[in-house]
Scaffold this motif. Structure first.
Motif, mmCIF file in Angstrom:
data_model
loop_
_atom_site.group_PDB
_atom_site.id
_atom_site.type_symbol
_atom_site.label_atom_id
_atom_site.label_comp_id
_atom_site.label_asym_id
_atom_site.label_seq_id
_atom_site.Cartn_x
_atom_site.Cartn_y
_atom_site.Cartn_z
ATOM 1 N N ILE A 163 61.540 21.034 34.062
ATOM 2 C CA ILE A 163 60.527 22.110 34.482
ATOM 3 C C ILE A 163 60.759 22.632 33.184
ATOM 4 C CG2 ILE A 163 59.409 23.485 35.108
ATOM 5 C CD1 ILE A 163 59.630 21.692 38.483
ATOM 6 N N CYS A 173 56.960 17.397 26.454
ATOM 7 C CA CYS A 173 56.276 17.346 26.903
ATOM 8 C C CYS A 173 56.318 15.675 26.306
ATOM 9 C CB CYS A 173 54.491 17.280 28.049
ATOM 10 S SG CYS A 173 54.149 18.542 28.674
ATOM 11 N N ALA A 207 56.684 18.889 33.442
ATOM 12 C CA ALA A 207 55.633 20.153 33.671
ATOM 13 C C ALA A 207 56.272 21.596 32.469
ATOM 14 C CB ALA A 207 55.561 20.651 35.181
ATOM 15 N N TYR A 208 55.353 21.989 32.613
ATOM 16 C CA TYR A 208 56.456 23.946 31.703
ATOM 17 C C TYR A 208 55.006 24.749 32.820
ATOM 18 C CZ TYR A 208 52.248 23.957 28.805
ATOM 19 O OH TYR A 208 50.395 23.763 27.698
ATOM 20 N N LEU A 209 55.727 25.852 32.632
ATOM 21 C CA LEU A 209 55.457 26.848 32.600
ATOM 22 C C LEU A 209 55.475 27.976 32.214
ATOM 23 C CD1 LEU A 209 57.064 26.886 36.359
ATOM 24 C CD2 LEU A 209 54.880 26.634 35.770
ATOM 25 N N LYS A 241 51.641 29.718 40.652
ATOM 26 C CA LYS A 241 52.275 28.417 40.093
ATOM 27 C C LYS A 241 53.423 27.681 40.004
ATOM 28 C CE LYS A 241 50.489 24.821 36.619
ATOM 29 N NZ LYS A 241 49.635 24.773 37.136
ATOM 30 N N LEU A 242 54.334 29.060 39.741
ATOM 31 C CA LEU A 242 56.024 27.905 40.025
ATOM 32 C C LEU A 242 56.116 27.061 41.217
ATOM 33 C CD1 LEU A 242 58.934 28.291 39.400
ATOM 34 C CD2 LEU A 242 59.004 30.295 39.900
ATOM 35 N N GLU A 275 53.785 26.129 43.122
ATOM 36 C CA GLU A 275 52.719 24.776 43.160
ATOM 37 C C GLU A 275 53.880 23.512 42.386
ATOM 38 O OE1 GLU A 275 49.451 25.847 41.814
ATOM 39 O OE2 GLU A 275 48.311 25.908 43.477
ATOM 40 N N THR A 276 54.330 24.117 41.339
ATOM 41 C CA THR A 276 55.192 23.160 40.392
ATOM 42 C C THR A 276 56.241 22.190 41.249
ATOM 43 O OG1 THR A 276 54.224 24.353 38.718
ATOM 44 C CG2 THR A 276 56.489 22.831 38.484
ATOM 45 N N SER A 314 55.733 19.876 44.077
ATOM 46 C CA SER A 314 55.079 18.827 43.656
ATOM 47 C C SER A 314 56.767 17.503 42.813
ATOM 48 C CB SER A 314 54.414 18.752 42.291
ATOM 49 O OG SER A 314 53.724 17.797 41.508
ATOM 50 N N ALA A 315 57.223 18.410 41.990
ATOM 51 C CA ALA A 315 58.564 17.610 41.657
ATOM 52 C C ALA A 315 59.270 17.068 42.980
ATOM 53 C CB ALA A 315 59.252 19.236 41.179
ATOM 54 N N THR A 357 42.205 16.673 37.777
ATOM 55 C CA THR A 357 42.292 18.094 38.652
ATOM 56 C C THR A 357 41.270 17.759 40.196
ATOM 57 O OG1 THR A 357 41.045 19.340 38.013
ATOM 58 C CG2 THR A 357 43.511 19.388 37.051
#
Length: 529
Positions: free
Chosen positions: A82, A97, A103-105, A113-114, A116-117, A120-121, A446
């Motif tokens: 990430i 990518c 993902a990238y933040l 957002k962090l 959620e990412t 998900s990871a 989404t």
């Protein structure tokens, strides 16, 4: 919760400490197993710690985050990256990518957002671990019960779903390569399909009893693998007994004498080797089809029977027809009937029997799935009732029309059932779209993720419900909202662009004119007092 290992990388000490101390990583499913203040140090730490996830800055001195990813890809380590980047580093993010970043933040990082990412990871890593554990379980199963595994592989092989080379490889791995004296014989057997018409209640029970009896009788004498299918069951027998075919024929004749229901059967000749295994199966299947049409109780290949080359599954006309109905494919049905006309036998009596056989099998398929409504069932009944009054040419026409009607009915039922079943999902999706119209990145992916549906399947259901594609619906909703805001005089064109998720004013004006025939300023003037 099972905690996974996380490594955090940033060459700014203050930012690194902020990442380490600010967030509750345990609640997201991670424990910080390592940290690094440079790309070089990151490579070393990652190789030592073997983390599940790496959270790294892209822009670092000397060795960047991209270079770290490239270096780790050269190893056998399997971790998710990430990446963190400032807005100005967007090109870097794209490269990340391309290298397979999860993902990238963007900095500064949004807490939501962090989280959620990271969640998900975490989910992705856990699923991967579970799949690896399943694979290990399959390996153990292969060792413990190789006969069951071999039966599955053999079924795929004889049905042309894996190559002969792979089948040979499996035999070799199991240390069970057929010897010079090994022969393969296939027996295809079932209750005559027409028995179901006059004795529908007894059909399934008789069929079950027949298979159980065959497994016992054949199993007492031979080693076999059983291949189950809609077109009857096949017993692939492996033996060194040169008199096996005669003995199998005696077994089937005895079963016919003892049973109350008509048995249809076919026995292949014995064939050597792995190629012979498939040849025996193909031969028995073709003989079984001939036996089914002619109503024979047993059908054995004579020594001069030649077996044609193996055909792809579903190329037999009757299977093509049934497959087309099952898939609700009118075009496929038409093509199958064209093939049918050219493949019918010369004798009209056999032509009629063959067509009747196809209609029976298709009706049974409809009964076991869906689409056999009272109206379609009545058409089948009328067809059977008037068989004696139909010549072969007229029968082809009647059968084709009945099956076309069946496909149309199945298509209608499928769409209605799908729409009704997913009504709540689609309602939630529509509400989510309306709430997030300002999101420029709003997409079918989404929205599908929000309601936990596969994007491809969601797109199909969505189109059946709204009678338009997701893309067209989204554009329609954005333009309708824009029209409303312009009518109300709410804000500038730029504000409206932001509100409907189309941030480029020129592009928005182009789309709006396509939709309404007017540019936004012209449309707005019509509603000014």
């Amino acid at each position: 919760m099972r905690l996974l290992k996380l490594v955090i990388v940033d060459d700014e000490p203050i930012l690194l400490q902020g990442l380490l101390n600010t967030y509750d990583w345990n609640s997201m499913g991670f424990q910080v197993a390592g940290q690094a203040q440079s790309g070089e140090q990151a490579i070393q730490v990652i190789k030592e710690v073997k983390p599940d996830v790496v959270l790294t800055d892209i822009r670092m001195k000397q060795i960047t985050g991209l270079m770290v990813m490239e270096e780790i890809q050269k190893t056998d380590l399997d971790c998710l990256f990430i990446v963190l980047s400032a807005y100005r580093d967007f090109d870097y993010a794209q490269q990340a990518c391309d290298l397979g970043a999860f993902a990238y933040l963007l900095k500064p990082i949004e807490d939501k957002k962090l989280e959620e990412t990271m969640r998900s990871a975490y989910k992705t890593c856990i699923e991967r671990m579970e799949n690896e554990e399943k694979y290990e379980s399959w390996e153990n199963l292969l060792v413990k019960d190789h006969n069951s595994f071999l039966q599955v592989v053999i079924q795929k092989y004889v049905q042309n779903r894996i190559l002969q080379e792979r089948m040979e490889e499996v035999f070799k791995i199991l240390g069970d390569i057929p010897g010079n004296e090994d022969r393969f014989i296939t027996v295809c057997v079932d209750i005559d399909l027409t028995y179901k018409i006059t004795n529908s209640l007894d059909y399934e029970a008789s069929r079950f009893a027949l298979m159980k009896h065959l497994e016992e009788v054949i199993g007492n004498r031979f080693f076999f693998w059983k291949i189950e299918g809609d077109e009857g069951n096949a017993f692939i027998i492996r033996t060194t007994d040169k008199g096996a075919v005669l003995e199998l024929k005696r077994i089937l004749e005895q079963i016919k004498r003892d049973g109350q229901s008509p048995v249809v059967a076919a026995i292949s000749k014995p064939y050597k080797g792995i190629a012979g295994l498939k040849k025996a199966y193909v031969e028995a299947r073709k003989l079984f089809e001939m036996a089914s049409i002619s109503g024979a109780s047993a059908f054995t290949a004579s020594e001069d029977v030649e077996v044609t080359e193996w055909e792809e599954p579903g190329t037999d006309v009757d299977n093509l027809i049934i497959s087309a109905v099952r898939k609700n494919n009118l075009k496929g049905l038409k093509e199958a009937f064209v093939q049918l006309i050219y493949s019918l036998p010369n004798e009209e009596e056999l032509q009629c029997k063959y067509l009747h056989h196809i209609m029976l099998k298709t009706e049974f398929m409809l009964q076991s799935s869906y689409g056999l409504t009272e109206e379609i069932e009545e058409k089948f009944r009328n067809y059977y009732y008037n068989l004696e009054n139909l010549n072969a040419a007229k029968m082809v026409d009647v059968c084709y029309k009945i099956l076309c009607d069946a496909i149309e009915e199945r298509k209608n039922m499928s769409e209605k059932d799908t729409t009704r079943y997913f009504k709540d999902y689609i309602s939630e999706a529509a509400a989510y779209i309306e709430e997030h119209l300002q999101d420029e990145n709003l997409s079918i992916v989404t929205v599908a993720a929000h309601i936990y549906l596969n994007p491809v399947y969601f797109g199909r259901v969505f189109k059946n419900t709204f009678h338009m594609t997701f893309k067209k619906y989204l554009m329609q909703q954005r333009m309708e909202k824009a029209k409303k805001l312009l009518q109300e005089g709410s804000g500038s064109i730029g504000d409206i662009c932001e509100a409907v998720g189309i941030h480029n004013p020129s592009y928005f004006s182009h789309l709006f004119k396509q939709y309404t025939g007017k540019i936004p300023s012209e449309y707005k003037k019509e509603y000014e007092v």
